[in-house]
Write an enzyme that holds these catalytic residues in place. Structure first.
Site, PDB file in Angstrom:
ATOM      1  N   ASP A   1       0.896  -0.866  -0.099  1.00  0.00           N
ATOM      2  CA  ASP A   1       0.778  -0.067  -0.077  1.00  0.00           C
ATOM      3  C   ASP A   1       0.686   1.109   0.032  1.00  0.00           C
ATOM      4  OD1 ASP A   1      -2.125   1.415   0.303  1.00  0.00           O
ATOM      5  OD2 ASP A   1      -2.855   0.874   2.177  1.00  0.00           O
TER       6      ASP A   1
ATOM      7  N   SER B   1      -2.814 -10.335   2.241  1.00  0.00           N
ATOM      8  CA  SER B   1      -2.805 -10.700   3.497  1.00  0.00           C
ATOM      9  C   SER B   1      -1.289 -11.412   4.419  1.00  0.00           C
ATOM     10  CB  SER B   1      -3.529 -11.333   3.634  1.00  0.00           C
ATOM     11  OG  SER B   1      -4.768 -10.982   3.973  1.00  0.00           O
TER      12      SER B   1
HETATM   13  N1  AR6 Z   1       5.865  -5.548  -3.894  1.00  0.00           N
HETATM   14  C1  AR6 Z   1       5.372  -6.947  -3.792  1.00  0.00           C
HETATM   15  N2  AR6 Z   1       4.701  -6.687  -2.514  1.00  0.00           N
HETATM   16  C2  AR6 Z   1       5.088  -6.612  -1.284  1.00  0.00           C
HETATM   17  C3  AR6 Z   1       5.630  -4.961  -1.377  1.00  0.00           C
HETATM   18  C4  AR6 Z   1       6.540  -4.517  -3.532  1.00  0.00           C
HETATM   19  N3  AR6 Z   1       6.859  -3.114  -3.176  1.00  0.00           N
HETATM   20  N4  AR6 Z   1       5.895  -5.045  -0.446  1.00  0.00           N
HETATM   21  C5  AR6 Z   1       5.624  -5.463   0.471  1.00  0.00           C
HETATM   22  N5  AR6 Z   1       5.243  -6.648  -0.314  1.00  0.00           N
HETATM   23  P1  AR6 Z   1       1.257  -6.303   3.515  1.00  0.00           P
HETATM   24  P2  AR6 Z   1      -1.023  -7.167   4.256  1.00  0.00           P
HETATM   25  C6  AR6 Z   1       4.744  -8.197  -0.252  1.00  0.00           C
HETATM   26  O1  AR6 Z   1       1.682  -5.252   4.653  1.00  0.00           O
HETATM   27  O2  AR6 Z   1      -0.075  -8.366   5.207  1.00  0.00           O
HETATM   28  C7  AR6 Z   1      -0.549  -2.213   5.210  1.00  0.00           C
HETATM   29  O3  AR6 Z   1      -0.395  -1.402   6.129  1.00  0.00           O
HETATM   30  C8  AR6 Z   1       5.359  -8.464   1.594  1.00  0.00           C
HETATM   31  O4  AR6 Z   1       6.461  -8.442   1.765  1.00  0.00           O
HETATM   32  O5  AR6 Z   1       1.459  -5.021   1.892  1.00  0.00           O
HETATM   33  O6  AR6 Z   1      -2.374  -7.332   2.892  1.00  0.00           O
HETATM   34  C9  AR6 Z   1      -2.022  -1.985   4.502  1.00  0.00           C
HETATM   35  O7  AR6 Z   1      -2.380  -0.594   4.321  1.00  0.00           O
HETATM   36  C10 AR6 Z   1       3.815  -9.431   1.812  1.00  0.00           C
HETATM   37  O8  AR6 Z   1       4.714 -10.504   1.490  1.00  0.00           O
HETATM   38  O9  AR6 Z   1       0.083  -5.918   3.364  1.00  0.00           O
HETATM   39  C11 AR6 Z   1      -2.556  -2.676   5.411  1.00  0.00           C
HETATM   40  O10 AR6 Z   1      -2.759  -1.733   7.127  1.00  0.00           O
HETATM   41  C12 AR6 Z   1       3.267  -8.964   1.066  1.00  0.00           C
HETATM   42  O11 AR6 Z   1       3.906  -8.102   0.116  1.00  0.00           O
HETATM   43  C13 AR6 Z   1      -1.951  -4.041   5.538  1.00  0.00           C
HETATM   44  O12 AR6 Z   1      -0.474  -3.533   5.209  1.00  0.00           O
HETATM   45  C14 AR6 Z   1       1.407  -8.143   1.506  1.00  0.00           C
HETATM   46  O13 AR6 Z   1       1.820  -7.425   2.992  1.00  0.00           O
HETATM   47  C15 AR6 Z   1      -2.180  -4.811   4.354  1.00  0.00           C
HETATM   48  O14 AR6 Z   1      -1.929  -6.375   5.331  1.00  0.00           O
END
Ligand code: AR6
Length: 332
Positions: A49, A137
């Site tokens: 995000d 997630s």
């Molecule tokens: N590109 C691809 N994957 C990524 C990237 C990127 N740039 N950055 C992180 N990941 P998360 P959630 C991976 O935390 O669990 C936010 O604050 C990361 O390693 O982004 O759905 C939102 O606002 C992980 O495997 O999403 C919500 O409050 C995956 O993407 C909350 O986090 C998802 O990590 C959502 O949490």
């Protein structure tokens, strides 16, 4: 499986849809749609995000604010999806979806699957053809990667969508390797299995059903050999099940019909409601009859007597009934 030469590290051609796994950053994807792992507020956060808003610029946030002021006054519910501009990102749209926080007490996998299904539905409405997903997630929301991969890949593969190009963008090597392992373990799609079955000659199918019809109760009796004799000391032969020649003939025709599918049956059978008794198989795709038959026939090698379980639980009959129904009514 097909290895694509371009930027893709690994890709599988699965049915009509091409599924590609890449290691990288979702903000760099030049697909029609990139999916954001958002939260209900739609007003930004960390992880995916944060990266999307940072690289996409303020236009995305402005549209998110409008959504909050109109359709989503209380925020976007978990499992739903909504589109905005992609701002300065190389994609055309961002679809925001809210994954569930992982829980050990409650099964929220339906909500996780819904994020992917709803995102594809919104992408269809936009007229998009290609979508890049992160592993929703699995970051802040703590969903275990392997479990997520299984849910997500299964959902996307069987989704009813016009999107024909789906990329999973995995941030680190471990996530990438997990998705790759799970994708391989899923084996062929329902459509691919059905195409293989449909290509087998009619005589072989007729033979299977004739042999199955001729099975008597005595043919379904299983005897056991081996195991320690009373009073015997030292090494003895492991107990093993002996099946009748008539049943063996049915099983070998099943193998010849390529009902045995290369896939990770040990992971599948733990997750499917069809195991162990085949309840629900009448309503399931014929591919599941093949998967269930594979599970029993392959498992027999590891633990003696699984085919006996298939007889006693009714699974063997459910498999034969489903195959026959498909052969008589659905085979193209
Ligand atoms: N590109 C691809 N994957 C990524 C990237 C990127 N740039 N950055 C992180 N990941 P998360 P959630 C991976 O935390 O669990 C936010 O604050 C990361 O390693 O982004 O759905 C939102 O606002 C992980 O495997 O999403 C919500 O409050 C995956 O993407 C909350 O986090 C998802 O990590 C959502 O949490």
């Amino acid at each position: 499986m097909l290895i694509l030469p371009e930027n893709a590290d690994h890709a599988g051609i699965l049915g009509r849809m091409k599924i590609t796994l890449v290691r990288g950053d979702i903000t760099q994807q030049a697909t029609d749609v990139v999916v954001n792992a958002a939260n209900s507020s739609l007003l930004g956060g960390g992880g995916v995000d944060g990266a999307i808003h940072r690289h996409g610029g303020p236009e995305i946030l402005a549209e998110c604010r409008q959504l909050r002021a109109s359709r989503y006054g209380k925020g976007l519910p978990t499992g739903q999806a909504v589109a905005t501009t992609a701002g300065k990102l190389p994609a055309r749209w961002v679809i925001h979806t809210v994954g569930p926080v992982h829980s050990v007490k409650e099964d929220r996998s339906g909500l996780l699957a819904s994020c992917y299904r709803e995102s594809l539905r919104v992408a269809d409405e936009l007229g998009a053809r290609s979508v890049a997903f992160p592993a929703i997630s699995t970051g802040v929301y703590r969903w275990p990667m392997e479990d997520a991969a299984r849910i997500v890949l299964g959902t996307v593969r069987s989704a009813d969508t016009r999107i024909d190009d789906v990329t999973f963008v995995l941030f680190d090597v471990e996530a990438y390797q997990t998705f790759e392992r799970v994708l391989r373990g899923l084996g062929p799609t329902d459509e691919e299995i059905e195409a293989v079955l449909a290509a087998r000659p009619s005589e072989h199918w007729e033979k299977l059903f004739a042999l199955a019809d001729a099975l008597t109760d005595a043919d379904l009796e299983v005897t056991w050999e081996g195991g320690p004799e009373p009073g015997e000391e030292g090494v003895s032969e492991m107990p093993h099940a002996i099946y009748s020649d008539a049943l063996d003939a049915v099983l070998s025709v099943l193998v010849g019909l390529q009902v045995i599918v290369p896939f990770d049956w040990s992971a599948w059978h733990r997750a499917t409601p069809l195991f162990p008794d085949g309840n629900g198989l009448d309503q399931a795709p014929v591919a599941d009859a093949a998967r269930l038959a594979t599970t029993f026939i392959r498992a027999e090698r590891f633990s003696e007597g699984t085919i006996q379980e298939a007889i006693q639980s009714g699974a063997l009959h459910a498999i034969l009934r489903r195959l026959r129904h498909w052969y008589q009514n659905e085979r193209q």
